[in-house]
Design a protein around this motif. Sequence first.
Motif, PDB file in Angstrom:
ATOM      1  N   ARG A 223       0.815  -1.208   0.000  1.00 10.14           N
ATOM      2  CA  ARG A 223       0.000   0.000   0.000  1.00 10.14           C
ATOM      3  C   ARG A 223       0.853   1.265   0.000  1.00 10.14           C
ATOM      4  O   ARG A 223       1.852   1.348   0.710  1.00 10.14           O
ATOM      5  N   ALA A 224       0.425   2.268  -0.750  1.00  7.46           N
ATOM      6  CA  ALA A 224       1.109   3.556  -0.752  1.00  7.46           C
ATOM      7  C   ALA A 224       0.812   4.331   0.525  1.00  7.46           C
ATOM      8  O   ALA A 224       1.630   5.132   0.978  1.00  7.46           O
ATOM      9  N   GLU A 225      -0.374   4.084   1.096  1.00  3.61           N
ATOM     10  CA  GLU A 225      -0.782   4.775   2.321  1.00  3.61           C
ATOM     11  C   GLU A 225      -1.141   3.752   3.386  1.00  3.61           C
ATOM     12  O   GLU A 225      -1.876   2.797   3.131  1.00  3.61           O
ATOM     13  N   ILE A 226      -0.610   3.965   4.587  1.00  2.00           N
ATOM     14  CA  ILE A 226      -0.965   3.154   5.747  1.00  2.00           C
ATOM     15  C   ILE A 226      -1.833   4.035   6.629  1.00  2.00           C
ATOM     16  O   ILE A 226      -1.365   5.057   7.151  1.00  2.00           O
ATOM     17  N   ARG A 227      -3.094   3.690   6.801  1.00  2.00           N
ATOM     18  CA  ARG A 227      -3.972   4.523   7.617  1.00  2.00           C
ATOM     19  C   ARG A 227      -4.779   3.644   8.561  1.00  2.00           C
ATOM     20  O   ARG A 227      -5.193   2.536   8.192  1.00  2.00           O
ATOM     21  N   PHE A 228      -4.992   4.156   9.742  1.00  5.35           N
ATOM     22  CA  PHE A 228      -5.683   3.396  10.780  1.00  5.35           C
ATOM     23  C   PHE A 228      -6.116   4.352  11.879  1.00  5.35           C
ATOM     24  O   PHE A 228      -5.611   5.482  11.945  1.00  5.35           O
ATOM     25  N   PRO A 229      -7.045   3.920  12.772  1.00  2.00           N
ATOM     26  CA  PRO A 229      -7.819   2.674  12.724  1.00  2.00           C
ATOM     27  C   PRO A 229      -8.788   2.666  11.544  1.00  2.00           C
ATOM     28  O   PRO A 229      -9.173   3.731  11.050  1.00  2.00           O
ATOM     29  N   ARG A 230      -9.182   1.496  11.121  1.00  2.00           N
ATOM     30  CA  ARG A 230      -9.903   1.347   9.863  1.00  2.00           C
ATOM     31  C   ARG A 230     -11.185   2.160   9.820  1.00  2.00           C
ATOM     32  O   ARG A 230     -11.453   2.865   8.832  1.00  2.00           O
ATOM     33  N   ARG A 231     -11.994   2.088  10.877  1.00  2.00           N
ATOM     34  CA  ARG A 231     -13.291   2.775  10.846  1.00  2.00           C
ATOM     35  C   ARG A 231     -13.121   4.289  10.812  1.00  2.00           C
ATOM     36  O   ARG A 231     -13.825   4.989  10.078  1.00  2.00           O
TER      37      ARG A 231
END
Length: 261
Positions: A223-231
């Motif tokens: 993935r180019a972007e790591i984002r979290f938390p998912r919701r």
Amino acid sequence: MSNHSLPWQSVWLTGASQGIGLALAEALAQQGVTVCASARNEEALQALARRSRLWSGKVVAYPLDITDSSAVAETLVQIEVEQGLPQLVIFNAGSHHPTPATRFQSDEVRQLLELNVMGTCHCLEAILPRYIQHNTGHIAVVASLAGYRGLPSAAGYGASKAALNNLLEALAIDLYHTDIRLQIINPGFVRTPLTDRNAFPMPFLMEPEQAAAAIIHGLQSGRAEIRFPRRFALLMGLLRLLPAGLYRYLIARATGYDRAV
């Protein structure tokens, strides 16, 4: 005995003395990685290095103020000589303090931009020529979901994180034809000394250890972007699509900024 389950033997990590950076340094070293840990707090780094003697990897302290471009360049030279060129760099160092409209000061915004944006640029300036020369390397920069759209009292912080998102996207296109990987990391709210300064409710608040696990998982993905938390990341992604007026109304209602104090 080292654990080689992770794809990197050495990592340079900035902002390693507290919060997400500290949790990342611990998690990586516990899984067999040599972590070249930088931060301004030398005492905290040395304490971390001592604790790492019990782990399969290790932490080596490289105290650094990333706002000093010469010091950044010298530190990377020292890391190269002592540990070799890091296979992965995680530029995580940054700060946050509220900049509400009621006491907005340009100096406070400048300080945030100097550390969060220019400090990261100093690190990129040091590592990019080496990675380009070898046509290899992995760069990850920690920004924030706060960079997606404006949030209450976070004008300076949000502007700095929006800048990092744009910066990494542009560089990734420049390097698209190479084998150098660039990833942007956009966490939501993580319990750290910095988020403790927020006076508004923080939905889906995570612990630093949870954030570190999410980052390490994301770094091994394509993935180019790591984002979290998912919701929360999904919610912020949807809010980014709303017209400005509707967005302002909804966020003001949700955070209580629609009521006069």
